[in-house]
Design a protein around this motif. Structure first.
Motif, mmCIF file in Angstrom:
data_model
loop_
_atom_site.group_PDB
_atom_site.id
_atom_site.type_symbol
_atom_site.label_atom_id
_atom_site.label_comp_id
_atom_site.label_asym_id
_atom_site.label_seq_id
_atom_site.Cartn_x
_atom_site.Cartn_y
_atom_site.Cartn_z
ATOM 1 N N ALA A 131 -9.404 2.502 -3.077
ATOM 2 C CA ALA A 131 -8.352 2.258 -3.651
ATOM 3 C C ALA A 131 -7.565 0.567 -3.981
ATOM 4 O O ALA A 131 -7.038 -0.080 -4.720
ATOM 5 N N LYS A 132 -7.948 -0.110 -2.462
ATOM 6 C CA LYS A 132 -7.508 -0.728 -1.723
ATOM 7 C C LYS A 132 -7.755 -1.901 -3.312
ATOM 8 O O LYS A 132 -7.863 -3.119 -4.173
ATOM 9 N N ARG A 187 -9.061 -1.033 -6.236
ATOM 10 C CA ARG A 187 -9.130 -1.015 -7.549
ATOM 11 C C ARG A 187 -7.898 -2.420 -7.876
ATOM 12 O O ARG A 187 -7.621 -2.686 -8.647
ATOM 13 N N TYR A 188 -6.797 -1.835 -6.449
ATOM 14 C CA TYR A 188 -6.012 -3.250 -6.967
ATOM 15 C C TYR A 188 -6.189 -4.099 -6.845
ATOM 16 O O TYR A 188 -5.264 -5.166 -7.572
ATOM 17 N N ARG A 236 -7.303 -5.851 -10.302
ATOM 18 C CA ARG A 236 -6.118 -5.654 -10.679
ATOM 19 C C ARG A 236 -4.917 -7.460 -10.668
ATOM 20 O O ARG A 236 -5.034 -7.858 -11.169
ATOM 21 N N ASP A 237 -4.411 -6.934 -9.377
ATOM 22 C CA ASP A 237 -4.268 -8.140 -8.551
ATOM 23 C C ASP A 237 -4.295 -9.323 -8.993
ATOM 24 O O ASP A 237 -3.631 -10.320 -9.416
ATOM 25 N N ARG A 243 -4.269 -11.124 -12.770
ATOM 26 C CA ARG A 243 -2.899 -10.832 -12.744
ATOM 27 C C ARG A 243 -2.416 -12.124 -12.330
ATOM 28 O O ARG A 243 -2.477 -12.680 -12.791
ATOM 29 N N GLY A 278 -2.555 4.845 -7.695
ATOM 30 C CA GLY A 278 -3.167 3.820 -7.151
ATOM 31 C C GLY A 278 -2.273 3.517 -5.970
ATOM 32 O O GLY A 278 -3.263 2.181 -4.739
ATOM 33 N N ILE A 279 -1.572 3.964 -5.264
ATOM 34 C CA ILE A 279 -0.643 3.326 -4.126
ATOM 35 C C ILE A 279 -1.619 3.795 -2.626
ATOM 36 O O ILE A 279 -2.169 5.180 -2.565
ATOM 37 N N PHE A 280 -1.817 3.003 -1.706
ATOM 38 C CA PHE A 280 -2.946 2.947 -0.655
ATOM 39 C C PHE A 280 -1.544 2.663 0.499
ATOM 40 O O PHE A 280 -2.078 2.195 1.389
ATOM 41 N N LEU A 312 1.087 -1.377 -11.339
ATOM 42 C CA LEU A 312 1.284 -1.435 -9.818
ATOM 43 C C LEU A 312 1.077 -3.020 -9.018
ATOM 44 O O LEU A 312 0.490 -3.271 -8.791
ATOM 45 N N PHE A 313 2.464 -2.873 -8.465
ATOM 46 C CA PHE A 313 2.165 -4.157 -7.280
ATOM 47 C C PHE A 313 3.051 -3.487 -6.149
ATOM 48 O O PHE A 313 3.698 -2.591 -5.521
ATOM 49 N N TRP A 314 1.525 -3.712 -4.523
ATOM 50 C CA TRP A 314 1.811 -3.665 -3.804
ATOM 51 C C TRP A 314 2.161 -4.731 -2.804
ATOM 52 O O TRP A 314 2.269 -5.733 -3.312
#
Lengths: 212, 212
Positions: free
Chosen positions: A62-63, A65-66, A69-70, A73, B170-172, B184-186
């Motif tokens: 999950a990290k 995939r994030y 995307r991050d 962006r 998608g949160i981790f 999603l922004f972490w």
């Protein structure tokens, strides 16, 4: 007051080091700080943390995939082309060894940006000697001589020493910013905080030229 | 154009959720977005990533040392008292179950900030029923009734459902910001980026009051 110098620690396999490398000079100029580029190898520091040698973005799904995307962006905001390298992470030791020599000769920032662009915009396999040779040649440098020196036992030991220095500074990821008073800031998104810290904690240098 | 609503996902054991909780309302007001507080439990999502149930800041030593310094710096910038809880992480399930009820009744943000302050400024053991009861009483609420409802089987199941929703987004890690279009922004440090995204991608709502 002398302009404080912030060390910018980067690793060629690190995705967030790519946008950081392409904005650090402009942001530093805006803040009025100097930047010293410091290449290192992240793998041994993962090992020191008891983590797998592979990128955390691969073994934490999950990290990972994030992150893709991050970074996409962030690069879009910077008008910076971005395509995930395949495979990820790319082997980065050869480029790191070459960049060390560039630190002595003054072409390290230009070389580093060219490697990052090849890796993260153009999909080039930066672990290959021919790719690195092409980048050096494009910079007007003697690729054969540099690659021979880069892969010497002495220079390989130098990268290990530098990576040990990074470890001693508390580094565990990339990129990082370390201020003259040893304050560590981790991540592309902490660049501005590091520069603010360096300015707020800069020592006055007797006889230093104003802003110099 | 209706004011977009950004979901603020937080976990009471999360250090970075503390400064986020104390600045999210002011930052949202400045940007002109609405915020919905969403409590969840991070442990199950660590498990889903194949990670130890303990905080990554405990089993990654260098990252942990960095985090404590980084959060202390962030809190100093916000004039927010900060003392690392002992032990860390604090048991957060009871507070999370109570906060869920607050989401229905409208006292969730006030309760959450009081819990975070008790935990990260005052060193209170927030896993203890008496501590949570005291916070509820201070808010003028019926602590006994709320704690009974919070620890019911239905409400425990609700926290599991909500945590599953977080996983699906998608949160981790925590905190997070999720925009109306699902972006999603972490991290506390991505709050502003999330609000900018929500405004840039807000759909025009027919008949919506300007800025309403």
């Amino acid at each position: 007051m002398a302009k404080p110098t912030v060390d910018f620690w980067y690793e060629f396999a690190s995705t967030y080091s790519y946008p950081a490398a392409f904005r650090v000079e402009a942001v530093a100029a805006r803040f009025g700080v100097a930047v010293r580029w410091r290449v290192f190898a992240l793998g041994p520091l993962f090992k020191a943390e008891g983590l797998p040698a592979d990128s955390p973005f691969n073994w934490q799904a999950a990290k990972g995939r994030y992150m893709w995307r991050d970074v996409a962006r962030l690069c879009a905001d910077l008008d910076l082309a971005f395509a995930p390298p395949d495979p990820f992470p790319q082997p980065s030791l050869l480029a790191a060894r070459v960049a060390l020599l560039g630190e002595d000769a003054g072409w390290d920032a230009a070389f580093a940006k060219a490697v990052f662009a090849a890796e993260f915009a153009d999909g080039a396999p930066i672990g290959e000697r021919g790719v690195i040779a092409g980048i050096l040649t494009d910079l007007g440098l003697d690729a054969d001589a540099i690659l021979e020196a880069a892969t010497s036992a002495d220079n390989k030991a130098r990268l290990r020493t530098v990576t040990g220095e990074a470890h001693g500074l508390g580094i565990f990821g990339a990129p990082d910013f370390v201020t003259p008073d040893g304050e560590l800031f981790w991540g592309n998104d902490r660049m501005e905080a590091a520069f603010r810290w360096a300015l707020a904690h800069a020592e006055r240098v007797p006889g230093g030229a104003p802003g110099g």
